[in-house]
Design an enzyme around this catalytic site. Structure first.
Site, PDB file in Angstrom:
ATOM      1  N   ASP A 248       4.415  37.819 -74.689  1.00 26.88           N
ATOM      2  CA  ASP A 248       4.906  37.064 -74.998  1.00 26.88           C
ATOM      3  C   ASP A 248       4.785  36.304 -76.805  1.00 26.88           C
ATOM      4  OD1 ASP A 248       8.073  36.562 -73.895  1.00 26.88           O
ATOM      5  OD2 ASP A 248       6.545  35.413 -72.409  1.00 26.88           O
TER       6      ASP A 248
ATOM      7  N   TYR B 227      -4.854  39.536 -65.959  1.00 27.06           N
ATOM      8  CA  TYR B 227      -4.858  39.106 -66.451  1.00 27.06           C
ATOM      9  C   TYR B 227      -5.762  37.801 -66.682  1.00 27.06           C
ATOM     10  CZ  TYR B 227       0.297  40.395 -68.795  1.00 27.06           C
ATOM     11  OH  TYR B 227       1.108  41.475 -68.994  1.00 27.06           O
TER      12      TYR B 227
END
Lengths: 248, 248
Positions: B54, B112
């Protein structure tokens, strides 16, 4: 109304500023802070900083003072100013100090950090706070040469020729080099630093790390009264003013 | 001439991009890379990424592929592209892969990292790659709740309602929370992540850290078929795609 002197500890990302001090062109950290303190207090103030960091140099513990007649508790300046300031300047603490406290003319120990990213390709998230060096570096040779710098020396060869200072003797109390993965951190503490001194020390030690110069060159540079500069001035973005300790 | 498939590992600071994927407004990382690969090869190319990060999300190990008829050694793409790219996008490696290698449709483990700056006042040098949380956080409670997330679960409550995916079962193989001074790092590894999944997990764990929710709420959210979201979606700048491991 009696004036009170407020001491601020200020952190900033120097990337978007022309340095600490007000300059004819470009926005300085000092000017940005002064503007917001004046807007908050409604007074004309004079902000005095401890260290004139260069364009692109960062700080975690810059110290600055100003006088105000506002009777607010000093610690209220922290949230009140942080709400107004851009996010790349953050007040860490505020306290009232004696009316004759001067951030620059008192005995201090200053600590700087210089970060060197030593790997094959750069890392985008480190580009604004480290110096990228792709060549292999001999950290052991650099640490050995760094020992020459500790102590009291005439640092005239570790100083920009632009300086107006006449006494170039300074005492370095501590200098360490550590490596964590790809990041080499140099930490240096001393009673004062000449213009560009940390960045010229780093430039010299990098030459030693590349095996282009030796610890003996560093020693010669400190001992000779001649002009003998071991390496170039390392770029500003690797440098951060970490802390200023007031000794009296 | 036969087409060769080149696999790139790409690091970027997502601050100034509208995310990985080409968007109608704003510059995407994909578009920026594609433009420079086309300028280098003189060919019209199609760049396919492994993960659609994003806006504001960073990467150290994004994977992307393109096909080219240029006969250059794959590793030459690293310096050739890095010379052209803006400094916030850096190719870490390049290699030739099988013509049927697809970065998204192969079995992978993705890792992540989410960084939370937990102290009284913000730090300017961490503002672009962490989420600032001034309230005290109970890291032990968060770690205990995090254990609920490890394993194979239906993560439909840890997914933006905007998703078009029908199968919301994923396996999390590892999830750790560590604190170093003021920085809390969450590391999570799994076989796949739904839209906003890591940021919703972080939002839920923060609620647990504030003692507003418990590990039992996390468990309920994973076990119920109802809509039961524990916390908000944490902001993007704390998130970095660290690594994608291809298992076959």
């Amino acid at each position: 109304m009696a004036l009170r002197r407020i001491k601020l500890v200020v952190a900033y990302d120097g990337t978007n500023y022309c340095g600490w001090q007000v300059q004819p062109n470009g926005v300085s950290v000092q000017a940005m802070l002064q503007k917001h303190i004046e807007a908050l207090t409604g007074e004309k103030i004079m902000l005095t900083g401890a260290s004139r960091t260069d364009s692109g140099v960062h700080a975690l513990g810059q110290v600055a003072v100003f006088d105000t007649s506002r009777p607010w508790p000093a610690e209220r300046f922290v949230p009140a100013l942080n709400q107004r300031l851009p996010k790349d300047i953050v007040i860490q603490s505020a306290e009232e100090v004696a009316a004759d406290f001067h951030p620059r003319y008192q005995k201090t120990l200053k600590t700087y950090e210089y970060r060197i990213l030593n790997r094959r390709v750069p890392l985008p998230n480190q580009r604004l706070n480290s110096y990228f060096v792709p060549q292999p570096l001999d950290l052991e040779a650099m640490s050995k040469a760094a020992e020459e710098i500790i102590g009291t020396h005439d640092f005239h060869n570790f100083c920009s020729v632009k300086t107006k200072v006449t006494n170039t003797v300074r005492t370095i109390t501590n200098l360490t080099l550590t490596r964590e993965e790809d990041m080499i951190c140099l930490r240096i503490t001393g009673d004062g630093f000449l213009y560009n001194m940390v960045r010229i020390i780093v430039g010299g030690l990098l030459k030693v790390g590349f095996h282009k110069k030796t610890a003996a060159d560093i020693r010669k540079s400190l001992e000779t009264s001649e002009r003998y500069v071991v390496g170039p001035t390392a770029p500003p973005q690797g440098l951060t003013l970490i802390n200023i300790e007031y000794l009296e």
